[in-house]
Design an enzyme around this catalytic site. Structure first.
Site, PDB file in Angstrom:
ATOM      1  N   ARG A  41      -0.015   6.334   7.903  1.00 29.81           N
ATOM      2  CA  ARG A  41       0.067   6.513   6.448  1.00 29.81           C
ATOM      3  C   ARG A  41      -0.397   7.912   6.037  1.00 29.81           C
ATOM      4  O   ARG A  41       0.019   8.430   5.016  1.00 29.81           O
ATOM      5  CB  ARG A  41      -0.829   5.500   5.718  1.00 29.81           C
TER       6      ARG A  41
ATOM      7  N   PHE B 206      13.115   3.412  11.295  1.00 27.45           N
ATOM      8  CA  PHE B 206      11.820   3.018  10.752  1.00 27.45           C
ATOM      9  C   PHE B 206      11.021   4.273  10.394  1.00 27.45           C
ATOM     10  O   PHE B 206      10.751   5.122  11.241  1.00 27.45           O
ATOM     11  CB  PHE B 206      11.043   2.136  11.734  1.00 27.45           C
TER      12      PHE B 206
ATOM     13  N   LYS C 138      17.003   2.749   1.862  1.00 28.41           N
ATOM     14  CA  LYS C 138      17.710   2.529   3.132  1.00 28.41           C
ATOM     15  C   LYS C 138      18.856   1.557   2.854  1.00 28.41           C
ATOM     16  O   LYS C 138      18.773   0.359   3.157  1.00 28.41           O
ATOM     17  CB  LYS C 138      16.705   1.889   4.109  1.00 28.41           C
TER      18      LYS C 138
ATOM     19  N   ASP D  58       3.671   3.032   6.676  1.00 31.47           N
ATOM     20  CA  ASP D  58       2.950   2.732   7.919  1.00 31.47           C
ATOM     21  C   ASP D  58       3.810   2.014   8.940  1.00 31.47           C
ATOM     22  O   ASP D  58       4.856   1.435   8.625  1.00 31.47           O
ATOM     23  CB  ASP D  58       1.749   1.832   7.618  1.00 31.47           C
TER      24      ASP D  58
ATOM     25  N   GLU E 286       7.980   2.560  -6.021  1.00 31.94           N
ATOM     26  CA  GLU E 286       8.098   2.034  -4.642  1.00 31.94           C
ATOM     27  C   GLU E 286       8.127   3.178  -3.633  1.00 31.94           C
ATOM     28  O   GLU E 286       8.599   4.275  -3.940  1.00 31.94           O
ATOM     29  CB  GLU E 286       9.409   1.260  -4.496  1.00 31.94           C
ATOM     30  N   ASP E 287       7.695   2.860  -2.433  1.00 33.38           N
ATOM     31  CA  ASP E 287       7.813   3.817  -1.338  1.00 33.38           C
ATOM     32  C   ASP E 287       9.210   3.755  -0.717  1.00 33.38           C
ATOM     33  O   ASP E 287       9.825   4.768  -0.419  1.00 33.38           O
ATOM     34  CB  ASP E 287       6.743   3.551  -0.265  1.00 33.38           C
TER      35      ASP E 287
ATOM     36  N   LYS F 185       0.814  -1.195   0.000  1.00 32.18           N
ATOM     37  CA  LYS F 185       0.000   0.000   0.000  1.00 32.18           C
ATOM     38  C   LYS F 185       0.858   1.261   0.000  1.00 32.18           C
ATOM     39  O   LYS F 185       0.387   2.345  -0.331  1.00 32.18           O
ATOM     40  CB  LYS F 185      -0.880   0.025   1.256  1.00 32.18           C
TER      41      LYS F 185
ATOM     42  N   ASP G 191      14.254  -1.318   1.334  1.00 28.53           N
ATOM     43  CA  ASP G 191      14.877  -1.532   2.631  1.00 28.53           C
ATOM     44  C   ASP G 191      15.886  -2.683   2.483  1.00 28.53           C
ATOM     45  O   ASP G 191      17.006  -2.470   2.036  1.00 28.53           O
ATOM     46  CB  ASP G 191      13.752  -1.822   3.632  1.00 28.53           C
TER      47      ASP G 191
HETATM   48  P1  IMP Z   1      12.176  -4.760   1.868  1.00 28.28           P
HETATM   49  O1  IMP Z   1      11.750  -6.038   1.209  1.00 28.28           O
HETATM   50  O2  IMP Z   1      12.895  -5.028   3.161  1.00 28.28           O
HETATM   51  O3  IMP Z   1      12.989  -3.854   0.962  1.00 28.28           O
HETATM   52  O4  IMP Z   1      10.886  -3.968   2.324  1.00 28.28           O
HETATM   53  C1  IMP Z   1       9.862  -3.708   1.464  1.00 28.28           C
HETATM   54  C2  IMP Z   1       8.639  -3.164   2.152  1.00 28.28           C
HETATM   55  O5  IMP Z   1       8.741  -3.138   3.582  1.00 28.28           O
HETATM   56  C3  IMP Z   1       8.404  -1.741   1.752  1.00 28.28           C
HETATM   57  O6  IMP Z   1       7.734  -1.651   0.518  1.00 28.28           O
HETATM   58  C4  IMP Z   1       7.580  -1.237   2.918  1.00 28.28           C
HETATM   59  O7  IMP Z   1       6.227  -1.568   2.741  1.00 28.28           O
HETATM   60  C5  IMP Z   1       8.126  -1.998   4.115  1.00 28.28           C
HETATM   61  N1  IMP Z   1       9.127  -1.191   4.835  1.00 28.28           N
HETATM   62  C6  IMP Z   1      10.461  -1.321   4.840  1.00 28.28           C
HETATM   63  N2  IMP Z   1      11.057  -0.393   5.604  1.00 28.28           N
HETATM   64  C7  IMP Z   1      10.057   0.379   6.081  1.00 28.28           C
HETATM   65  C8  IMP Z   1      10.029   1.550   6.920  1.00 28.28           C
HETATM   66  O8  IMP Z   1      11.038   2.101   7.380  1.00 28.28           O
HETATM   67  N3  IMP Z   1       8.789   2.040   7.181  1.00 28.28           N
HETATM   68  C9  IMP Z   1       7.642   1.496   6.697  1.00 28.28           C
HETATM   69  N4  IMP Z   1       7.632   0.428   5.907  1.00 28.28           N
HETATM   70  C10 IMP Z   1       8.827  -0.137   5.598  1.00 28.28           C
END
Ligand code: IMP
Length: 177
Positions: free
Chosen positions: A165, A152, A131, A159, A99-100, A43, A103
Site C-alpha cells: 500500500r 493485479f 478494470k 494492496d 474508490e481506488d 482501505k 474491478d
Molecule cells: P470489485 O468488487 O471486484 O470491483 O473489487 C473491489 C475491491 O477489490 C477494490 O476496492 C479493491 O480493494 C479490491 N481490488 C480489486 N482489484 C484489485 C487490484 O488489482 N489490486 C488491489 N485490490 C484490488
C-alpha cells in the site's frame, strides 16, 4: 522464506499526480459551492483521497466506509457487506464516492445502491482506476483516473495481502508459478 512478488511499475508517482490534478479540476468544476460529502472506501482509497482533497479548495466533508468483499488473495468473494459504516447523514447531501479501483464492480454497485437508498441529493463516483475487462456488475464512473489492464495492481493504497500500500507508484503483480 519464500520470495516476495516484485511489482512492475505501471503508473509512476508523477503520472499519478498529473491524473489526480486533472480529477480535482473536474470535481472542482462540478462541486464548487455545493459542500459535498466525499466518502472514501477503505482501505485502498486513503492515499488517493488524501491527495485529491488537498487540491479541492472549497468546503467539503470527508467520510470513510469499509466494506468487505475480498478474501486473502486476488479474487473477490462476491459477497459484500458493510464492516465500518458512516456517521454522517446522507439524506439530501451531494455525495461523491472515492474508490481506488472498480474491478468486477460488485463492491461499488453494492455501495452505490446502499447509498442511494439513503436518498442523497446526488450520488456520483470517482475512481482512480477501472478494470473494465473484469466487470460483472455495471457501474458508471463519473470521474475516472486510469483504465487498467486485467492485472493485479498494487501501490498508492492498493494492496496484495495488506502489502505494497505504501508504494508511491502503481505497479502490477505478475502471476508467478
Ligand atoms: P470489485 O468488487 O471486484 O470491483 O473489487 C473491489 C475491491 O477489490 C477494490 O476496492 C479493491 O480493494 C479490491 N481490488 C480489486 N482489484 C484489485 C487490484 O488489482 N489490486 C488491489 N485490490 C484490488
Amino acid at each position: 522464506m519464500c520470495s516476495e512478488p516484485k511489482p512492475t511499475i505501471l503508473f509512476t508517482k508523477g503520472e499519478i499526480e498529473t491524473t489526480v490534478r486533472r480529477l480535482a479540476g473536474e470535481i472542482s468544476r462540478d462541486y464548487r459551492g455545493k459542500y459535498p460529502l466525499l466518502i472514501g472506501v477503505l482501505k485502498g482509497s486513503f492515499m488517493f483521497m488524501a491527495d485529491l482533497i488537498r487540491l479541492l479548495d472549497f468546503p467539503l466533508e470527508v467520510e470513510f466506509i469499509r466494506l468487505s468483499s475480498y478474501g486473502k488473495d486476488k479474487e473477490s468473494s462476491g459477497k459484500v457487506k458493510v464492516v465500518q459504516g458512516l456517521r454522517s447523514q446522507i439524506k439530501g447531501r451531494d455525495v461523491l464516492v472515492i474508490e481506488d479501483i472498480v474491478d468486477t464492480g460488485l463492491t461499488t454497485a453494492f455501495l452505490l445502491d446502499y447509498l442511494q437508498k439513503k436518498k442523497p441529493a446526488s450520488l456520483r463516483l470517482c475512481s482512480l482506476t477501472d478494470k473494465p475487462s473484469r466487470r460483472k456488475a455495471p457501474v458508471i464512473i463519473d470521474y475516472l483516473g486510469f483504465t487498467v489492464p486485467n492485472k493485479f495492481l498494487v501501490g498508492y493504497g492498493l494492496d496484495w495481502n495488506e502489502k505494497f500500500r505504501n508504494l508511491p507508484d502503481i505497479g502490477v503483480l505478475e502471476d508467478e508459478e
